[in-house]
Design a protein around this motif. Structure first.
Motif, PDB file in Angstrom:
ATOM      1  N   TYR A   1     -48.881  -4.834  -7.679  1.00 56.95           N
ATOM      2  CA  TYR A   1     -49.364  -4.942  -6.305  1.00 56.95           C
ATOM      3  C   TYR A   1     -50.693  -5.697  -6.270  1.00 56.95           C
ATOM      4  O   TYR A   1     -50.887  -6.585  -5.443  1.00 56.95           O
ATOM      5  CB  TYR A   1     -49.526  -3.548  -5.691  1.00 56.95           C
ATOM      6  CG  TYR A   1     -49.789  -3.576  -4.209  1.00 56.95           C
ATOM      7  CD1 TYR A   1     -48.749  -3.452  -3.297  1.00 56.95           C
ATOM      8  CD2 TYR A   1     -51.080  -3.742  -3.698  1.00 56.95           C
ATOM      9  CE1 TYR A   1     -48.977  -3.486  -1.923  1.00 56.95           C
ATOM     10  CE2 TYR A   1     -51.318  -3.770  -2.336  1.00 56.95           C
ATOM     11  CZ  TYR A   1     -50.268  -3.652  -1.459  1.00 56.95           C
ATOM     12  OH  TYR A   1     -50.503  -3.696  -0.103  1.00 56.95           O
TER      13      TYR A   1
ATOM     14  N   HIS B   1     -51.032  -9.277  -4.382  1.00 58.65           N
ATOM     15  CA  HIS B   1     -51.879  -9.346  -3.191  1.00 58.65           C
ATOM     16  C   HIS B   1     -53.308  -9.828  -3.501  1.00 58.65           C
ATOM     17  O   HIS B   1     -54.167  -9.804  -2.625  1.00 58.65           O
ATOM     18  CB  HIS B   1     -51.918  -7.977  -2.503  1.00 58.65           C
ATOM     19  CG  HIS B   1     -50.594  -7.585  -1.940  1.00 58.65           C
ATOM     20  ND1 HIS B   1     -49.607  -6.987  -2.694  1.00 58.65           N
ATOM     21  CD2 HIS B   1     -50.075  -7.721  -0.701  1.00 58.65           C
ATOM     22  CE1 HIS B   1     -48.553  -6.769  -1.946  1.00 58.65           C
ATOM     23  NE2 HIS B   1     -48.808  -7.204  -0.725  1.00 58.65           N
TER      24      HIS B   1
ATOM     25  N   TRP C   1     -43.794   0.363  -0.624  1.00 56.34           N
ATOM     26  CA  TRP C   1     -43.769  -0.949  -1.278  1.00 56.34           C
ATOM     27  C   TRP C   1     -42.886  -0.855  -2.516  1.00 56.34           C
ATOM     28  O   TRP C   1     -43.112  -0.032  -3.396  1.00 56.34           O
ATOM     29  CB  TRP C   1     -45.192  -1.376  -1.634  1.00 56.34           C
ATOM     30  CG  TRP C   1     -45.282  -2.763  -2.163  1.00 56.34           C
ATOM     31  CD1 TRP C   1     -45.239  -3.914  -1.446  1.00 56.34           C
ATOM     32  CD2 TRP C   1     -45.421  -3.140  -3.535  1.00 56.34           C
ATOM     33  NE1 TRP C   1     -45.345  -4.988  -2.291  1.00 56.34           N
ATOM     34  CE2 TRP C   1     -45.452  -4.545  -3.574  1.00 56.34           C
ATOM     35  CE3 TRP C   1     -45.519  -2.437  -4.721  1.00 56.34           C
ATOM     36  CZ2 TRP C   1     -45.584  -5.260  -4.760  1.00 56.34           C
ATOM     37  CZ3 TRP C   1     -45.647  -3.129  -5.907  1.00 56.34           C
ATOM     38  CH2 TRP C   1     -45.679  -4.535  -5.919  1.00 56.34           C
TER      39      TRP C   1
ATOM     40  N   ASP D   1     -50.070  -0.476   3.417  1.00 54.47           N
ATOM     41  CA  ASP D   1     -48.660  -0.707   3.103  1.00 54.47           C
ATOM     42  C   ASP D   1     -47.961   0.638   2.937  1.00 54.47           C
ATOM     43  O   ASP D   1     -48.586   1.618   2.522  1.00 54.47           O
ATOM     44  CB  ASP D   1     -48.548  -1.509   1.801  1.00 54.47           C
ATOM     45  CG  ASP D   1     -47.458  -2.556   1.830  1.00 54.47           C
ATOM     46  OD1 ASP D   1     -46.477  -2.383   2.572  1.00 54.47           O
ATOM     47  OD2 ASP D   1     -47.590  -3.554   1.092  1.00 54.47           O
TER      48      ASP D   1
END
Length: 122
Positions: free
Chosen positions: A84, A88, A31, A28
């Motif tokens: 995060y 995720h 973010w 990523d």
């Protein structure tokens, strides 16, 4: 005066290439949440996530780039990493690194990589 956003973007691109050359895979980039931003999220090996903050300067006149990662910024980065991880559903090991870049004349630059630079106990 150079555009700070362009310098920052240049530094992030350089850090990304630097990590890729060392076998890291970018998961990523940039973010964001309302709390802040993680510049790069990379994976190293099968079980290691690394959250990377990139700090870029055009010289040392205002101090070293890594000095811009203040106590408040470290606390925010830890919170962002947890968010995060939850978002995720990551169960792997993780750490937060800092890549400090000083852009010199032309293509010359200085890169310093601080692995596991930010921890909760700091």
């Amino acid at each position: 005066m150079p555009d700070k956003r362009l310098i920052g973007k240049w530094g992030e691109n350089l850090a990304e290439a630097y990590l890729k050359e060392r076998g890291y895979v970018v998961v990523d980039k940039n973010w964001r949440t309302t709390q802040g931003e993680i510049d790069l999220v990379v994976k190293h090996g099968p079980n290691q996530f690394v959250f990377v903050v990139v700090k870029t300067r055009t010289g040392k006149g205002f101090g070293y780039p890594e000095e811009a990662v203040t106590r408040k910024k470290r606390k925010t980065l830890i919170q962002l990493a947890y968010e995060y991880i939850l978002t995720h559903q990551i169960v792997d090991d993780w750490r937060i690194d800092v890549i400090a870049i000083i852009k010199k004349t032309g293509e010359d630059r200085e890169i310093e990589w601080f692995q596991d630079a930010i921890r909760e106990d700091q």
